[in-house]
Design a protein around this motif. Structure first.
Motif: not given
Length: 423
Positions: A41-42, A45, A162-163, A165-166, A169, A191, A277-278, A281
């Motif tokens: 995920i990171v 991003a 997700g957290a 890259v939110s 954070w 991250s 980021s969502q 989930y």
């Protein structure tokens, strides 16, 4: 050698127990897989931060998996030649190197390829250790727990990614302080630092795993001989009735699962208008389902019943076109959890059967290396096809539906061929 009714009877009569020290293996595996999934995920991003087109995202996984295919003839003998806990600890250090290079500006696809080098040798050591530790009667149960840890790590890894890259954070003081290092990763440096710590924890846990004492060193070390040995092992496993069936099914499952990682993110953005980021989930919803399906399979299916998992694969394929028609987040979460549940029910018993046959015909490390080669070669092909669809502008709903039909038809064909062989 095939399972007979006399083989199966003890498996039914004996209540399987997990081996001593199994919890430490689970913990180490969970931490490493957690970082792997969050890293994806990171890295996505980071691609967006650096201005890359969306079709680059599946190439991250392509780079990660490439080592599984290219190094398959060597990672099996490596895992068999040394204490597997030590091998796993060393491979986490390789993953940490890839993470550091990513923070320092190496292209994300190349950096994920370095992380994949560590993962490629980690896998046969991990699954080979399970085969060495657990009796055949406990393999389905042990695999159920391993898959639960894998998908739990995928679930929490998606949430963690997700957290990380939110906006919350990236606007924190820790992210700002790491950004002050002026590394090419910019705001995402913090991250990557968090993931570096998780890999380090996993490496320490790996170092504490007791040595099973089993070794099987290759008689030759030159590349040509190892390639010939690997080719012979690959052919032997494919030609085995139960080994070939389970290898075909798990190969299909993991290639589809890897593609769904990206397809779900892309579909969530296009159909549900969710940011990355969502959307991550929703990957967690799939993982919740896999946990439930894996737990059920580990509880209710014995090794001699493993082929029954193929029917769950048909349902998996039929559910994917339904996913493509969903337009509400809550409904999407439920349907994706069902997709995960039938996927877990499919892969756990068949993976246990494959490990049993592989360890019987070959060796623990070599059989897992053969399995990894086939599964990840299929992943590379599926991801390349998915990236091509993305680059060509094929609607993500069409891609999801087509993938589902392909899965259902292929698994149905495997069931038919297996029934013909047994007739």
């Amino acid at each position: 050698m095939h399972l007979t009714s006399s083989d199966a009877a003890p498996l039914r009569a004996t209540r399987p127990t997990l081996p001593r020290g199994f919890g430490l293996v689970i913990g180490a595996q969970f931490a490493s897989a957690l970082a792997d999934n969050a890293l994806l995920i990171v890295a996505i991003a980071l691609l967006a931060q650096q201005g890359f087109a969306p079709w680059w995202a599946p190439l991250l996984k392509f780079g990660f998996m490439l080592a599984y295919v290219l190094l398959a003839p060597w990672v099996g003998p490596l895992a068999d030649a040394f204490a597997k806990g030590r091998v796993m600890a060393a491979m986490n250090v390789v993953k940490m190197l890839g993470l550091t290079l990513l923070a320092c500006g190496l292209h994300p696809v190349a950096a994920l390829a370095v992380v994949g080098l560590g993962a490629a040798a980690y896998a046969p050591a991990k699954y080979g250790l399970i085969t060495e530790m657990a009796e055949p009667a406990a393999l389905v149960k042990a695999n159920g727990w391993i898959e639960i840890s894998v998908v739990s790590a995928a679930l929490l890894g998606a949430v963690l990614g997700g957290a990380l890259v939110s906006p919350l954070w990236l606007g924190s003081g820790l992210a700002d302080s790491c950004d002050g290092l002026n590394l090419p990763a910019g705001k995402l440096t913090g991250s990557l630092a968090a993931l570096l710590v998780i890999y380090a924890v996993s490496s320490l846990l790996n170092a504490g795993i007791a040595d099973s004492g089993q070794r099987q060193r290759s008689a030759a070390h030159d590349p040509a001989t190892l390639l010939r040995e690997f080719r012979a092992a690959n052919q032997k496993l494919w030609r085995d009735r139960e080994g070939g069936l389970s290898l075909a099914a798990t190969t299909l499952f993991w290639s589809v699962g890897a593609t769904l990682q990206f397809a779900v993110l892309r579909w969530a953005g296009a159909a549900l208008a969710l940011p990355l980021s969502q959307a991550a989930y929703l990957q967690a919803a799939v993982a919740v389902g896999v946990i439930a399906g894996a737990a059920a399979a580990g509880r209710w299916l014995a090794l001699h019943q493993a082929r029954h998992g193929l029917w769950a694969g048909v349902v998996l394929g039929l559910l994917m076109p339904i996913v493509a028609q969903v337009s509400e987040v809550a409904t999407a979460a439920v349907v994706l959890a069902l997709v995960g549940a039938v996927g877990g029910a499919m892969v756990v018993p068949l993976n246990a059967l494959l490990q049993h046959r592989g360890a019987t015909l070959l060796s623990a490390g070599r059989s897992i290396a053969v399995q990894g080669f086939n599964e990840n070669l299929s992943v590379l092909g599926m991801l390349a096809a998915y990236a091509g669809c993305e680059a060509a502008g094929v609607p993500i709903g069409v891609t999801l539906s087509g993938l589902g039909v392909f899965v259902a038809v292929t698994i149905a064909a495997l069931i038919w061929m297996d029934s013909r062989r047994r007739a």
